[in-house]
Design an enzyme around this catalytic site. Structure first.
Site, short mmCIF file in Angstrom:
data_model
loop_
_atom_site.label_atom_id
_atom_site.label_comp_id
_atom_site.label_asym_id
_atom_site.label_seq_id
_atom_site.Cartn_x
_atom_site.Cartn_y
_atom_site.Cartn_z
N PHE A 403 0.64 47.65 -36.73
CA PHE A 403 0.15 47.20 -35.42
C PHE A 403 0.23 45.68 -35.28
O PHE A 403 0.05 44.95 -36.26
CB PHE A 403 -1.32 47.58 -35.25
CG PHE A 403 -1.56 48.92 -34.60
CD1 PHE A 403 -0.61 49.53 -33.80
CD2 PHE A 403 -2.78 49.56 -34.77
CE1 PHE A 403 -0.87 50.75 -33.20
CE2 PHE A 403 -3.04 50.79 -34.17
CZ PHE A 403 -2.08 51.39 -33.39
N GLU A 404 0.42 45.21 -34.04
CA GLU A 404 0.35 43.78 -33.69
C GLU A 404 1.30 42.91 -34.51
O GLU A 404 1.01 41.78 -34.87
CB GLU A 404 -1.09 43.24 -33.87
CG GLU A 404 -2.18 44.05 -33.20
CD GLU A 404 -2.11 44.00 -31.68
OE1 GLU A 404 -1.26 43.27 -31.14
OE2 GLU A 404 -2.90 44.69 -31.03
N GLY A 405 2.47 43.48 -34.82
CA GLY A 405 3.42 42.78 -35.70
C GLY A 405 3.12 43.18 -37.13
O GLY A 405 1.97 43.11 -37.57
#
Length: 594
Positions: A403-405
């Site tokens: 998630f989120e990079g």
């Protein structure tokens, strides 16, 4: 009257002597923040956990109903401006709510996606008309929001997206074509922030309603974990989007995508910290209940060591999250709300701490990974059985490192962003690196005064900063602008920066709260500081040696390795007693003790 703290620049912690009075800690929560936290906990207990199995079976009506209840409680409007019915509260409160929501399992994924990447693009970049039309529906829970950036062929390389937007002949609509992948809330969202390239060139964001002609929701993905969240493709087949639904500026979609991710990263740190606490509690309760050889397995040293280490790692994680949230709040408080470009400056304020946001995401998600692994191990064979929640915690955890990079992308970003700040003259890294090199050749005869609480831990933090400066200075000198292509070296540098921020956050929190603590609490604070310092120094030393071998050889390498041995040395006398003190308190109380 609110205390004014010194505002450090992003990354400045690596070269500054930070005063404990200048960091925000969980002990600083206001009465209002504690009340909102309690409301959130009660909501999870009363409205979500009784339906956790149905949610896991993807009976999404319970998720939608839960989101509407969140709207009624004001939990969806924390980051929304007051003029549109929002609460516009601080990032500490926002992080605290996310942490408490984490106990709801996969529901927390729907909540976080909605309130973060689903809502913030509209808040930060929407026109007055767009906010009037959509924001009220989103913060009330009437509509659920989603964010469409990733594509089958573009993940970490977001700007490599292939989705296109073409202006219709009458100039009234953009026609969007393409496929978006892994869209959280995709199955039941009514509003999507969609990224596409106008004329295959200008990366731009659009607000797209579910009922717009040409938007097709794909089937639910069959996932390893977070099964109770909706994850689908969103297919755009000449999807007709009114021109007034273009979000922000043409060709400036990257600003929206990347700035919103900074918020998502530090909030993810809060979420996984909450999940880690929940999982650890489950592990402790099981260890107290499960008997072998005629006594609870929590009485065995092997189990106590696991519980102590989980406690210490979560303490560092929590300290890091709220230090960062407090720093961002302090920065945002300096911005005049009356200026025309308020949200431009607001985004710059958050972007200032982009390195720390990435650190929060990486460190805290790694802590959760360690915790859930240990909780399964504590359960033994039963940890592998879905009848026990340990199995679900283990599966649900894995996505947080993607998630989120991904954690790898974030680790590459950390040193890159810090070095760019140095090159712009925002951080005196070069000057401080030269001082650090001088210290390699200068023996230190300074003795640590053990009568000062946490003196050894604070000295270790400063020494670790010296090692970071030596290695980063060496790498820059050797590779110059080509350093950005040396990913293995950047990953090692990131690990050093991460461990410094996490350990310093934990030590500063211990120091700040020590004087006003009870005698029993002081023992625990000293214990957790010692365990954190020992673990950090060991992990840091491994990463530092790796980095040294990557960048140097010969006599210079030997000198740097000698410096690493010297500066990562930590006297952890009493470590066993410290671990046993943490474990005993956690086992007795069956909870996270700080």
């Amino acid at each position: 009257m609110k205390m004014t703290r010194k505002i450090l620049k992003g990354g400045e912690y690596l070269v500054a002597n930070v005063d404990c009075a200048e960091v925000f800690t969980p002990e600083d929560f206001s009465d209002e923040q504690r009340a909102i936290s309690e409301t959130t906990e009660q909501f999870v207990q009363n409205d979500i956990l009784p339906h956790i199995e149905e949610i896991e079976q993807q009976q999404f009506q319970y998720v939608v109903e839960g989101m509407r209840k969140c709207g009624e409680l004001g939990l969806l409007m924390i980051d929304a401006p007051e003029e549109y019915g929002g609460l516009e509260l601080d990032k500490v409160t926002s992080s605290l709510v996310v942490e408490k929501i984490a106990a709801s399992g996969a529901f927390s994924v729907a909540y976080s996606a909605h309130t973060g990447i689903g809502t913030l693009p509209l808040v930060y970049y929407g026109t007055e008309a767009q906010k009037e039309k959509y924001l009220g529906k989103i913060i009330s829970g009437e509509w659920i929001a989603a964010y469409c950036l990733t594509e089958p062929e573009s993940g970490s390389d977001a700007l490599g997206a292939r989705a296109t937007a073409t202006l219709s002949e009458d100039g009234k609509h953009y026609l969007l074509n393409g496929t978006k992948q892994f869209i959280t809330n995709g199955g039941f969202a009514q509003l999507f922030t969609v990224f596409a390239k106008i004329d295959k060139e200008h990366f731009t964001a659009f607000l797209v309603e579910k009922d717009f002609e040409g938007l097709i929701v794909g089937p639910e993905e069959k996932k390893l974990g977070i099964k109770g969240s909706s994850t689908t493709q969103i297919i755009l087949d000449n999807c007709k989007v009114p021109v007034e639904n273009l979000l922000g500026e043409i060709g400036k979609g990257h600003k929206i995508a990347f700035n919103v991710l900074n918020v998502g990263r530090f909030k993810l740190g809060a979420a996984v910290t909450g999940a880690a606490k929940m999982a650890m509690i489950e592990g402790i309760k099981y260890a107290n209940m499960r008997k072998q050889f005629g006594k609870p397995i929590s009485s065995f040293g092997a189990m106590q060591e696991k519980i102590a280490d989980m406690t210490a790692e979560i303490f560092a994680s929590e300290s890091l999250v709220y230090r960062l949230s407090g720093a961002i709040d302090d920065k945002l408080a300096t911005i005049d709300k009356g200026i025309d470009n308020y949200y431009d400056e607001y985004q710059k304020g958050i972007e200032e701490y982009a390195p720390e946001c990435a650190i929060s995401k990486v460190y805290c998600s790694d802590v959760l990974a360690m915790v859930v692994d240990e909780v399964v191990q504590i359960h033994g064979g039963y940890g592998f059985v879905s009848e026990y929640p340990a199995e679900r915690y283990y599966r649900d955890e894995r996505i947080n490192r993607i998630f989120e990079g991904t954690n790898e992308i974030n680790r590459l970003l950390i040193p890159g962003m810090i070095l760019r700040k140095s090159m712009k003259g925002e951080l005196p890294l070069q000057r401080e690196a030269m001082k650090a090199f001088e210290s390699l050749m200068t023996p230190s005869f300074e003795e640590i005064d053990d009568s000062i609480p946490f003196a050894r831990e604070k000295a270790l933090v400063q020494n670790l900063k010296t090692v970071f400066l030596i290695l980063s200075g060496t790498a820059v000198q050797k590779y110059m602008t080509q350093l950005q292509d040396e990913q293995e070296i950047l990953l090692a540098a990131a690990d050093l920066a991460i461990h410094i921020y996490a350990l310093e956050s934990a030590v500063l929190r211990c120091e700040k709260t020590f004087a006003n603590s009870s005698d029993s609490k002081k023992v625990l604070l000293q214990a957790v500081a010692k365990v954190c310092a020992f673990e950090s120094s060991e992990k840091f030393a491994v990463a530092a040696r790796r980095g040294a071998f990557y960048v140097e050889e010969g006599d210079t390498l030997l000198m740097i390795l000698s410096g690493i041995r010297r500066f990562t040395k930590f006297d952890a006398t009493g470590l066993l007693q410290a671990r046993r003190a943490l474990a005993a308190a956690a086992i007795e109380n069956e909870k996270y003790i700080f």
